[in-house]
Design a protein around this motif. Sequence first.
Motif, PDB file in Angstrom:
ATOM      1  N   PRO A  58       0.820  -1.226   0.000  1.00 22.94           N
ATOM      2  CA  PRO A  58       0.000   0.000   0.000  1.00 22.94           C
ATOM      3  C   PRO A  58       0.849   1.269   0.000  1.00 22.94           C
ATOM      4  O   PRO A  58       0.499   2.254  -0.653  1.00 22.94           O
ATOM      5  N   ASP A  59       1.961   1.248   0.721  1.00 20.78           N
ATOM      6  CA  ASP A  59       2.855   2.406   0.736  1.00 20.78           C
ATOM      7  C   ASP A  59       3.468   2.629  -0.638  1.00 20.78           C
ATOM      8  O   ASP A  59       3.676   3.764  -1.072  1.00 20.78           O
ATOM      9  N   LEU A  60       3.743   1.549  -1.350  1.00 22.37           N
ATOM     10  CA  LEU A  60       4.263   1.631  -2.714  1.00 22.37           C
ATOM     11  C   LEU A  60       3.255   2.324  -3.628  1.00 22.37           C
ATOM     12  O   LEU A  60       3.608   3.204  -4.415  1.00 22.37           O
ATOM     13  N   VAL A  61       1.975   1.947  -3.513  1.00 23.90           N
ATOM     14  CA  VAL A  61       0.926   2.543  -4.338  1.00 23.90           C
ATOM     15  C   VAL A  61       0.840   4.044  -4.074  1.00 23.90           C
ATOM     16  O   VAL A  61       0.791   4.862  -4.999  1.00 23.90           O
ATOM     17  N   LEU A 100      -8.577  12.899 -10.634  1.00 27.04           N
ATOM     18  CA  LEU A 100      -7.802  11.938 -11.414  1.00 27.04           C
ATOM     19  C   LEU A 100      -7.016  10.997 -10.500  1.00 27.04           C
ATOM     20  O   LEU A 100      -7.042   9.772 -10.680  1.00 27.04           O
ATOM     21  N   ILE A 101      -6.335  11.568  -9.504  1.00 27.97           N
ATOM     22  CA  ILE A 101      -5.540  10.762  -8.578  1.00 27.97           C
ATOM     23  C   ILE A 101      -6.440   9.864  -7.727  1.00 27.97           C
ATOM     24  O   ILE A 101      -6.136   8.682  -7.509  1.00 27.97           O
ATOM     25  N   LEU A 102      -7.548  10.413  -7.246  1.00 25.45           N
ATOM     26  CA  LEU A 102      -8.447   9.649  -6.381  1.00 25.45           C
ATOM     27  C   LEU A 102      -9.018   8.439  -7.114  1.00 25.45           C
ATOM     28  O   LEU A 102      -8.979   7.310  -6.603  1.00 25.45           O
ATOM     29  N   PHE A 103      -9.550   8.660  -8.305  1.00 27.03           N
ATOM     30  CA  PHE A 103     -10.153   7.547  -9.046  1.00 27.03           C
ATOM     31  C   PHE A 103      -9.097   6.526  -9.471  1.00 27.03           C
ATOM     32  O   PHE A 103      -9.353   5.317  -9.444  1.00 27.03           O
ATOM     33  N   SER A 104      -7.925   7.001  -9.843  1.00 27.77           N
ATOM     34  CA  SER A 104      -6.852   6.077 -10.213  1.00 27.77           C
ATOM     35  C   SER A 104      -6.447   5.206  -9.036  1.00 27.77           C
ATOM     36  O   SER A 104      -6.247   3.997  -9.170  1.00 27.77           O
ATOM     37  N   THR A 105      -6.362   5.828  -7.856  1.00 29.34           N
ATOM     38  CA  THR A 105      -5.976   5.093  -6.652  1.00 29.34           C
ATOM     39  C   THR A 105      -7.014   4.047  -6.286  1.00 29.34           C
ATOM     40  O   THR A 105      -6.682   2.913  -5.928  1.00 29.34           O
ATOM     41  N   ILE A 106      -8.290   4.424  -6.357  1.00 28.18           N
ATOM     42  CA  ILE A 106      -9.375   3.481  -6.033  1.00 28.18           C
ATOM     43  C   ILE A 106      -9.327   2.261  -6.954  1.00 28.18           C
ATOM     44  O   ILE A 106      -9.436   1.111  -6.508  1.00 28.18           O
ATOM     45  N   LEU A 112      -5.453  -4.553  -6.802  1.00 30.65           N
ATOM     46  CA  LEU A 112      -4.412  -5.154  -5.973  1.00 30.65           C
ATOM     47  C   LEU A 112      -4.976  -5.938  -4.795  1.00 30.65           C
ATOM     48  O   LEU A 112      -4.368  -6.908  -4.342  1.00 30.65           O
ATOM     49  N   ILE A 113      -6.126  -5.526  -4.301  1.00 32.25           N
ATOM     50  CA  ILE A 113      -6.789  -6.297  -3.238  1.00 32.25           C
ATOM     51  C   ILE A 113      -7.113  -7.699  -3.736  1.00 32.25           C
ATOM     52  O   ILE A 113      -6.948  -8.699  -3.023  1.00 32.25           O
ATOM     53  N   ILE A 114      -7.536  -7.773  -4.987  1.00 35.54           N
ATOM     54  CA  ILE A 114      -7.913  -9.067  -5.575  1.00 35.54           C
ATOM     55  C   ILE A 114      -6.689  -9.944  -5.800  1.00 35.54           C
ATOM     56  O   ILE A 114      -6.699 -11.149  -5.515  1.00 35.54           O
ATOM     57  N   ILE A 115      -5.612  -9.348  -6.285  1.00 34.14           N
ATOM     58  CA  ILE A 115      -4.439 -10.155  -6.654  1.00 34.14           C
ATOM     59  C   ILE A 115      -3.370 -10.194  -5.557  1.00 34.14           C
ATOM     60  O   ILE A 115      -2.259 -10.681  -5.809  1.00 34.14           O
ATOM     61  N   ALA A 116      -3.707  -9.701  -4.371  1.00 36.92           N
ATOM     62  CA  ALA A 116      -2.733  -9.680  -3.259  1.00 36.92           C
ATOM     63  C   ALA A 116      -2.083 -11.040  -2.983  1.00 36.92           C
ATOM     64  O   ALA A 116      -0.881 -11.099  -2.700  1.00 36.92           O
ATOM     65  N   PRO A 117      -2.844 -12.175  -3.046  1.00 40.32           N
ATOM     66  CA  PRO A 117      -2.206 -13.478  -2.779  1.00 40.32           C
ATOM     67  C   PRO A 117      -1.069 -13.829  -3.737  1.00 40.32           C
ATOM     68  O   PRO A 117      -0.216 -14.652  -3.416  1.00 40.32           O
ATOM     69  N   PHE A 118      -1.057 -13.194  -4.903  1.00 36.62           N
ATOM     70  CA  PHE A 118       0.003 -13.465  -5.872  1.00 36.62           C
ATOM     71  C   PHE A 118       1.195 -12.508  -5.719  1.00 36.62           C
ATOM     72  O   PHE A 118       2.305 -12.822  -6.158  1.00 36.62           O
ATOM     73  N   ILE A 119       0.948 -11.336  -5.077  1.00 32.12           N
ATOM     74  CA  ILE A 119       1.998 -10.329  -4.948  1.00 32.12           C
ATOM     75  C   ILE A 119       2.832 -10.541  -3.697  1.00 32.12           C
ATOM     76  O   ILE A 119       4.065 -10.437  -3.732  1.00 32.12           O
ATOM     77  N   VAL A 120       2.161 -10.834  -2.580  1.00 34.89           N
ATOM     78  CA  VAL A 120       2.853 -10.934  -1.287  1.00 34.89           C
ATOM     79  C   VAL A 120       4.013 -11.931  -1.311  1.00 34.89           C
ATOM     80  O   VAL A 120       5.101 -11.622  -0.802  1.00 34.89           O
ATOM     81  N   PRO A 121       3.859 -13.125  -1.899  1.00 32.20           N
ATOM     82  CA  PRO A 121       4.999 -14.061  -1.919  1.00 32.20           C
ATOM     83  C   PRO A 121       6.220 -13.513  -2.653  1.00 32.20           C
ATOM     84  O   PRO A 121       7.344 -13.959  -2.402  1.00 32.20           O
ATOM     85  N   TRP A 134      -1.297 -14.421   6.495  1.00 32.09           N
ATOM     86  CA  TRP A 134      -1.589 -13.287   7.367  1.00 32.09           C
ATOM     87  C   TRP A 134      -1.198 -11.963   6.702  1.00 32.09           C
ATOM     88  O   TRP A 134      -1.919 -10.964   6.828  1.00 32.09           O
ATOM     89  N   THR A 135      -0.099 -11.957   5.998  1.00 30.86           N
ATOM     90  CA  THR A 135       0.343 -10.737   5.318  1.00 30.86           C
ATOM     91  C   THR A 135      -0.661 -10.313   4.259  1.00 30.86           C
ATOM     92  O   THR A 135      -0.952  -9.114   4.097  1.00 30.86           O
ATOM     93  N   VAL A 136      -1.214 -11.263   3.536  1.00 31.42           N
ATOM     94  CA  VAL A 136      -2.237 -10.975   2.521  1.00 31.42           C
ATOM     95  C   VAL A 136      -3.462 -10.329   3.171  1.00 31.42           C
ATOM     96  O   VAL A 136      -3.997  -9.333   2.676  1.00 31.42           O
ATOM     97  N   LYS A 137      -3.903 -10.886   4.296  1.00 29.37           N
ATOM     98  CA  LYS A 137      -5.092 -10.354   4.986  1.00 29.37           C
ATOM     99  C   LYS A 137      -4.882  -8.910   5.421  1.00 29.37           C
ATOM    100  O   LYS A 137      -5.746  -8.053   5.220  1.00 29.37           O
ATOM    101  N   LEU A 138      -3.729  -8.630   6.016  1.00 23.92           N
ATOM    102  CA  LEU A 138      -3.455  -7.268   6.483  1.00 23.92           C
ATOM    103  C   LEU A 138      -3.252  -6.306   5.317  1.00 23.92           C
ATOM    104  O   LEU A 138      -3.687  -5.147   5.371  1.00 23.92           O
ATOM    105  N   THR A 139      -2.610  -6.793   4.265  1.00 28.71           N
ATOM    106  CA  THR A 139      -2.378  -5.949   3.091  1.00 28.71           C
ATOM    107  C   THR A 139      -3.697  -5.481   2.492  1.00 28.71           C
ATOM    108  O   THR A 139      -3.842  -4.301   2.113  1.00 28.71           O
ATOM    109  N   ARG A 140      -4.665  -6.364   2.399  1.00 28.65           N
ATOM    110  CA  ARG A 140      -5.965  -6.015   1.813  1.00 28.65           C
ATOM    111  C   ARG A 140      -6.659  -4.912   2.601  1.00 28.65           C
ATOM    112  O   ARG A 140      -7.261  -4.001   2.021  1.00 28.65           O
ATOM    113  N   ILE A 141      -6.579  -4.968   3.914  1.00 23.78           N
ATOM    114  CA  ILE A 141      -7.183  -3.919   4.737  1.00 23.78           C
ATOM    115  C   ILE A 141      -6.448  -2.599   4.543  1.00 23.78           C
ATOM    116  O   ILE A 141      -7.052  -1.537   4.369  1.00 23.78           O
ATOM    117  N   MET A 142      -5.118  -2.666   4.532  1.00 22.95           N
ATOM    118  CA  MET A 142      -4.310  -1.445   4.438  1.00 22.95           C
ATOM    119  C   MET A 142      -4.435  -0.757   3.084  1.00 22.95           C
ATOM    120  O   MET A 142      -4.051   0.414   2.951  1.00 22.95           O
TER     121      MET A 142
END
Length: 523
Positions: A58-61, A100-106, A112-121, A134-142
């Motif tokens: 999330p900080d990267l985004v 523009l920034i708000l809609f792009s971020t959303i 990324l919430i959907i594909i988080a299980p593929f990114i975290v590893p 656990w990292t995937v779960k927290l990442t999705r919330i953040m």
Amino acid sequence: MIKKIINFKSKNISSAAIILAVSYLCSRIIGLIRDRLLAGTFGAGDELDIYYCAFRIPDLVYSLIVMGAISAGFIPVFVSYRSKKNSGKEWVLANNILNLILFSTIIICGILIIIAPFIVPLIAPGFSEEKILWTVKLTRIMFLSPIFLSVSAILGGILQSFKKFFIYSLAPVMYNLGIIFGILFLIKPFGLYGLAFSVVLGAFLHMLIQIPSAISCGFHYRFILDLFDAGIRRILRLMPARTLSLAVSQINFLGMTIIASFLSSGSITIYNFSYNLYAFPLGIFGVSFAIASFPYLSESFAEKNLEKFVSIFSSACRKILFLIIPISFLFIVLRYQLVKVILGTGKFSLKDINLTSLTLSLFCIGVFAEALILLLIRGFFAIEDTFTPFFVGIISISVRLASALILIKYLDVAGLALGYSLGSFIYFSLLWILLKKKIGFLDERNIFVRLCKIVFSASVSAFFSYISLILTGFLIGSHTAFGCFIQGIICGSIGIFVYILISHILKLSEVNIVDEFLSILRK
């Protein structure tokens, strides 16, 4: 009183930097309380490794999408519109870029919430399957936090452009208060989920605190989304290279996280704790002057006044060096006392304290270079050159990661910090050479003479602090947090007194910033 606070405007770079520094100091103190609560509650182990790893994407985004646009493009363009008095055109630009920034971020966060299980590893390949889950779960919330921060960044850009740094500087304070609230009240009912919720709460408060002051500047929300607007196209032209530069910085953090994930349990936590302590003087003296100088540098370049540009740059550079070098020396001398007092509680063991102390000291070696990098990058942005910092950043990240891979064999997680510092030296040196080539003159002689005096003063200061540390060690001891606290106060005070005294003797004009600081406080 509230109206006065909301509309407070800085009159010069020093006053702006002092306001930012004091506010950042408050934020970092609250941040250290946050870290102490985390260290005492969890220790350096799997839970905080998961938390810091989950925070990374999330900080990267936020850094790439939002800060790429704001730091490189929005402020210079917004300032140029205001200086030309384009009858409200700056507010059209502000609403346009916000939407523009708000809609792009959303949209991006949703994907990324959907594909988080593929990114975290990919960023924690050394984690076990349970830790990845656990990292995937927290990442999705953040991932909710960049949405609030995207709005906050635009509001902050407006406040910086109007030189209203006080409210802008309170946003990080509110962010940390939100996280502390979560640690105190959300962990018990929600466990690790509570940490993720606290980050989202902090991001919301980061945004909320800036809204009234932005409105007082003249901002009113309107739904405008025009990708063909000249201002938007100008920002988008500047944004890619800055985004790539930020990507380089984020790759550094991701790379260090990946390497640390293969080290012993708690290595990611120790690296982050050490970095947060290192960021204390960096933020107070480096970030504050870099942010405060940016609008002035942009204005001077827009006016095509290179003499004024160099004068602003040189003054900020000398003041950064005057403030950050002695503090970095003191941090190295008092590293154990700092870590013991701030983190040495609960589950944070003596082994954790010693390793964090070593890591912190190796970070501090390069803190002056990192502080000047922040100013140099703003110098490039002010002249609307965003590509040079990107290319130099690629070289620096290569040095950092390559050095870290070699040094961890001898220093464990502390090797990551030394590798980071080596990269900072390279980054700073190349940026300085290339900015000088573009501008022609950076007042190097004056800066170098002041630097020699500053280093001499800081060295004597550190020597007296070290001697007093040895003497107080016999009298007080460093076995308890209270003993370390008393040692730190005595030795730090002696060091600061000696530094200011020698600075006066050597007639360093930068010492006047102390008087400016007291003047701001009286007001």
